[in-house]
Enzyme design. Structure first.
Site, PDB file in Angstrom:
ATOM      1  N   GLY A 194       0.848  -1.261   0.439  1.00  0.00           N
ATOM      2  CA  GLY A 194       0.013  -0.139   0.001  1.00  0.00           C
ATOM      3  C   GLY A 194       0.893   1.612  -0.186  1.00  0.00           C
ATOM      4  O   GLY A 194       2.017   0.796  -0.262  1.00  0.00           O
ATOM      5  N   GLY A 195       0.461   2.095   0.569  1.00  0.00           N
ATOM      6  CA  GLY A 195       0.938   3.957   0.705  1.00  0.00           C
ATOM      7  C   GLY A 195       2.367   3.936   1.702  1.00  0.00           C
ATOM      8  O   GLY A 195       3.113   4.352   1.465  1.00  0.00           O
ATOM      9  N   GLY A 250      24.606  13.481 -29.447  1.00  0.00           N
ATOM     10  CA  GLY A 250      24.026  14.324 -27.982  1.00  0.00           C
ATOM     11  C   GLY A 250      24.726  13.504 -26.792  1.00  0.00           C
ATOM     12  O   GLY A 250      25.480  14.017 -26.051  1.00  0.00           O
ATOM     13  N   ALA A 251      24.679  12.045 -27.592  1.00  0.00           N
ATOM     14  CA  ALA A 251      25.210  11.294 -25.792  1.00  0.00           C
ATOM     15  C   ALA A 251      26.830  11.863 -25.683  1.00  0.00           C
ATOM     16  O   ALA A 251      27.167  11.803 -24.480  1.00  0.00           O
ATOM     17  CB  ALA A 251      25.285  10.374 -26.196  1.00  0.00           C
TER      18      ALA A 251
HETATM   19  C1  HXC Z   1      -3.697  -4.442  11.780  1.00  0.00           C
HETATM   20  C2  HXC Z   1      -2.787  -5.835  11.030  1.00  0.00           C
HETATM   21  C3  HXC Z   1      -2.458  -5.275   9.380  1.00  0.00           C
HETATM   22  C4  HXC Z   1      -2.789  -4.583   9.851  1.00  0.00           C
HETATM   23  C5  HXC Z   1      -0.991  -6.850   9.619  1.00  0.00           C
HETATM   24  N1  HXC Z   1      -2.099  -7.496  11.186  1.00  0.00           N
HETATM   25  N2  HXC Z   1      -1.472  -6.366   9.267  1.00  0.00           N
HETATM   26  N3  HXC Z   1      -2.922  -5.654  12.408  1.00  0.00           N
HETATM   27  N4  HXC Z   1      -3.693  -3.877  10.807  1.00  0.00           N
HETATM   28  N5  HXC Z   1      -2.429  -3.815   8.641  1.00  0.00           N
HETATM   29  C6  HXC Z   1      -2.107  -8.718  11.786  1.00  0.00           C
HETATM   30  C7  HXC Z   1      -3.194 -10.176  11.537  1.00  0.00           C
HETATM   31  O1  HXC Z   1      -3.887  -9.303  11.970  1.00  0.00           O
HETATM   32  C8  HXC Z   1      -2.189 -11.187  12.529  1.00  0.00           C
HETATM   33  O2  HXC Z   1      -2.729 -10.608  13.880  1.00  0.00           O
HETATM   34  C9  HXC Z   1      -1.011 -10.401  12.722  1.00  0.00           C
HETATM   35  O3  HXC Z   1      -0.895  -8.720  12.206  1.00  0.00           O
HETATM   36  C10 HXC Z   1      -0.284 -11.143  12.140  1.00  0.00           C
HETATM   37  O4  HXC Z   1      -0.929 -11.554  10.600  1.00  0.00           O
HETATM   38  P1  HXC Z   1      -0.830 -12.727   9.310  1.00  0.00           P
HETATM   39  O5  HXC Z   1      -2.128 -11.916   8.286  1.00  0.00           O
HETATM   40  O6  HXC Z   1      -1.531 -13.435  10.267  1.00  0.00           O
HETATM   41  O7  HXC Z   1       0.387 -13.082   8.961  1.00  0.00           O
HETATM   42  P2  HXC Z   1       1.003 -13.637   7.681  1.00  0.00           P
HETATM   43  O8  HXC Z   1      -0.276 -14.455   7.004  1.00  0.00           O
HETATM   44  O9  HXC Z   1       2.258 -13.761   7.376  1.00  0.00           O
HETATM   45  O10 HXC Z   1       0.124 -11.969   6.049  1.00  0.00           O
HETATM   46  C11 HXC Z   1       1.157 -11.061   6.455  1.00  0.00           C
HETATM   47  C12 HXC Z   1      -0.159 -10.347   6.168  1.00  0.00           C
HETATM   48  C13 HXC Z   1      -1.384  -9.951   5.971  1.00  0.00           C
HETATM   49  C14 HXC Z   1      -0.151 -10.427   4.054  1.00  0.00           C
HETATM   50  C15 HXC Z   1       0.686  -8.542   5.724  1.00  0.00           C
HETATM   51  O11 HXC Z   1      -0.686  -9.243   7.182  1.00  0.00           O
HETATM   52  C16 HXC Z   1      -2.114  -8.364   5.149  1.00  0.00           C
HETATM   53  O12 HXC Z   1      -2.710  -9.426   3.730  1.00  0.00           O
HETATM   54  N6  HXC Z   1      -1.866  -7.627   5.952  1.00  0.00           N
HETATM   55  C17 HXC Z   1      -2.813  -6.328   5.469  1.00  0.00           C
HETATM   56  C18 HXC Z   1      -1.630  -5.915   4.961  1.00  0.00           C
HETATM   57  C19 HXC Z   1      -2.641  -4.589   4.586  1.00  0.00           C
HETATM   58  O13 HXC Z   1      -4.052  -4.354   3.193  1.00  0.00           O
HETATM   59  N7  HXC Z   1      -1.963  -3.541   4.544  1.00  0.00           N
HETATM   60  C20 HXC Z   1      -3.000  -2.513   4.260  1.00  0.00           C
HETATM   61  C21 HXC Z   1      -2.143  -1.584   3.131  1.00  0.00           C
HETATM   62  S1  HXC Z   1      -2.665   0.116   2.669  1.00  0.00           S
HETATM   63  P3  HXC Z   1      -3.157 -12.006  14.790  1.00  0.00           P
HETATM   64  O14 HXC Z   1      -3.488 -11.666  15.955  1.00  0.00           O
HETATM   65  O15 HXC Z   1      -4.118 -12.234  13.795  1.00  0.00           O
HETATM   66  O16 HXC Z   1      -2.425 -13.491  14.533  1.00  0.00           O
HETATM   67  C22 HXC Z   1      -1.977   1.257   3.617  1.00  0.00           C
HETATM   68  C23 HXC Z   1      -2.095   1.948   3.718  1.00  0.00           C
HETATM   69  C24 HXC Z   1      -0.993   2.956   4.356  1.00  0.00           C
HETATM   70  O17 HXC Z   1      -0.648   0.041   4.047  1.00  0.00           O
HETATM   71  C25 HXC Z   1      -1.111   4.873   3.233  1.00  0.00           C
HETATM   72  C26 HXC Z   1      -0.336   5.136   3.500  1.00  0.00           C
HETATM   73  C27 HXC Z   1      -0.702   7.078   2.556  1.00  0.00           C
END
Ligand code: HXC
Length: 518
Positions: free
Chosen positions: A173-174, A408-409
């Protein structure tokens, strides 16, 4: 009284011990099973023994949304602090995937911002070890704000302190935009990935089915997008790369490039280079052999090794001084300049210029890449980036033309006309508007068309053209190059020349900032 103090000290110890455990033994084990080290293990490997001092170990989130009131892990998913890295004072953050997936929200973001501000005020490098699920969903827009605070500081710190990002897990993501603004991105093979939108969203929107690795793994970003400057086999190698990189770059924009004393004689001859240029000027050779031959102890840290390989960039030490090298690579696409190679070299040149690292250019370039794809893709604007970067750079600039300097290079590759300080050529240099074939077809079109044996006439005229233009002496007669010397003297001449240029002062007109054709 003393009993109560002892109890308080004991309580502190217990709190800190708990904080050090991060997400707990099971999650640490899961992290190890994935082939990844924990946030603290990574810092232990990066920092000189016993030098890491942690800040904000006791910070935690204050959210009560979606069950967060029941989990308030100390440290909030990131370990921050300062340490010496091979003697260089540095600030470090290391995201802890075992704690709420290393997700970033208010406190986590504040902790990073705090050390960024310290690093800027103290003039130290900032090293970010990224391993995070991105914006913490439960804290909503506060998480987004925390990211934006970091982006702003990344931007303000750009060109002031070196910023190195190591991607050691998810970065989605971001969140990707923080590393993208930093100076160098190192990705770990198989365990790290970066993308703006993940495989699931991609499938919904574009119907493409891709794994995380195929979409944004280390090899994709090193070879295709150019987002990653280095790929490491594992966490340990990635951290070694950070250390190596720091031997070439100063701690801030006011310091000189590092001087690393070594035993390689400054007058060592490069006999291996005497015959490196093939007799046939259309045959390739590997410019990296030239770079390694001149470098102290043949040590060359190549940057962006897998991306736009028709240009080579990286760091060497010359007589102990750190130097940034930009070199056309005749072994790939004849060393032609195209969109990607121009962007790659321009970014590297601007980094070196921002951090007082002198620039060495090895030139063997047949020109800019022709064709529809290049024109439609913007070779004009992108080639201009390289030209602009060389023009605005005020660090010492030394150029060695090994063979072709066409069109030009010739101007673009740090020529005398755009403030090259010392421009040299080997006797094998060919400097002209274009190569013999194209040139005679333009200026002798009538003679060739009128000849009985067109092919023989063409060859005869090409030979004549080569005799007249394919050499460095016309350029030398105008002072466009300062000297022609034998390849074997290259190392000594370069060391001598960069030493003379040590105290060079040059400036650009005062302005808010230029408008590089982005
Ligand atoms: C809260 C999160 C989290 C998140 C992971 N966790 N990402 N909690 N917010 N963004 C937590 C899970 O709920 C889990 O908690 C623990 O971390 C481990 O994650 P798992 O999913 O069990 O691990 P894994 O299977 O290895 O997968 C990792 C992952 C997946 C691929 C990163 O967790 C995932 O898809 N997370 C979301 C990613 C995402 O979409 N993020 C937002 C992106 S947008 P528990 O307690 O159940 O163990 C963004 C915007 C930024 O970031 C903007 C800036 C401008």
């Amino acid at each position: 009284m003393s009993k109560s103090i002892d109890a308080k000290i004991e309580k502190l110890k217990i709190i800190k011990e708990k904080a050090r455990l991060g997400g707990g033994k099971d999650r640490i084990e899961a992290q190890h099973k994935k082939g990844k080290l924990t946030a603290r293990e990574r810092i232990d490997l990066l920092a000189d023994k016993g030098t890491f001092t942690e800040i904000d170990m006791l910070a935690h989130h204050h959210s009560t949304s979606f069950g967060l009131d029941k989990v308030k892990p100390l440290g909030d998913g990131v370990v921050t602090g300062y340490a010496y890295i091979d003697g260089t004072k540095s600030f470090i953050f290391s995201q802890d995937f075992t704690v709420l997936g290393g997700s970033l929200a208010e406190q986590h973001g504040r902790k990073i911002v705090k050390i960024m501000e310290h690093a800027m005020k103290l003039g130290t490098p900032l090293i970010g070890l990224n391993d995070s699920g991105g914006a913490r969903v439960q804290e909503g827009v506060i998480s987004l704000g925390a990211y934006a605070d970091i982006f702003l500081l990344n931007t303000l710190a750009s060109g002031v302190i070196p910023q190195i990002s190591v991607i050691m897990g998810p970065c989605a993501g971001g969140a990707v935009y923080s590393p993208a603004i930093t100076d160098f991105v190192i990705m770990v093979k198989n365990t790290s990935y970066m993308f703006v939108t993940g495989p699931k969203v991609v499938k919904t929107v574009t119907h493409e089915e891709l794994t995380a690795e195929d979409l944004g793994g280390a090899s994709v970003h090193a070879g295709k997008s150019g987002v990653a400057h280095f790929v490491a086999e594992n966490d340990m190698q990635a951290l070694e790369l950070v250390k190596k990189l720091l031997t070439f770059i100063p701690s801030n924009n006011k310091e000189e490039a590092p001087f690393v004393p070594n035993n390689d004689p400054t007058d060592r001859l490069n006999d291996d280079l005497t015959h490196i240029i093939p007799e046939n000027s259309n045959m390739p050779y590997d410019i990296k052999e030239v770079i390694k031959s001149v470098a102290d102890n043949h040590d060359f840290l190549e940057v962006h090794k897998d991306y736009a390989q028709n240009i080579v960039v990286g760091f060497i030490h010359l007589g102990g001084r750190s130097v940034g090298v930009v070199a056309n690579q005749p072994a790939v696409l004849a060393g032609v300049l195209d969109i990607n190679s121009s962007k790659k070299a321009a970014r590297f040149i601007r980094f070196c210029d921002a951090f007082n690292i002198p620039l060495l250019t090895f030139e063997d370039v047949p020109g800019f890449m022709p064709g529809k794809d290049q024109e439609w893709g913007g070779i004009i604007a992108n080639g201009a980036k390289l030209l602009y970067a060389y023009c605005e750079a005020t660090v010492p600039k030394v150029t060695v033309i090994t063979r072709k300097a066409y069109g030009g290079a010739y101007d673009v590759m740090s020529s005398k006309h755009i403030r090259g300080d010392f421009n040299f050529a080997w006797p094998t240099a060919e400097m002209a508007v274009m190569g013999a074939k194209g040139a005679v077809e333009i200026i002798f079109k009538k003679e060739i068309d009128g000849a009985e044996d067109k092919e023989a006439k063409q060859l005869e005229l090409e030979e004549m053209y080569n005799e007249k233009f394919a050499n460095p002496y016309i350029a030398a007669s105008y002072g466009y190059i300062d000297d022609v010397f034998e390849p074997k003297f290259t190392r000594q001449r370069l060391i001598d020349t960069f030493k003379i240029l040590e105290n060079k002062v040059d400036t650009n007109p005062t302005k808010k900032h230029g408008n590089i054709p982005l």
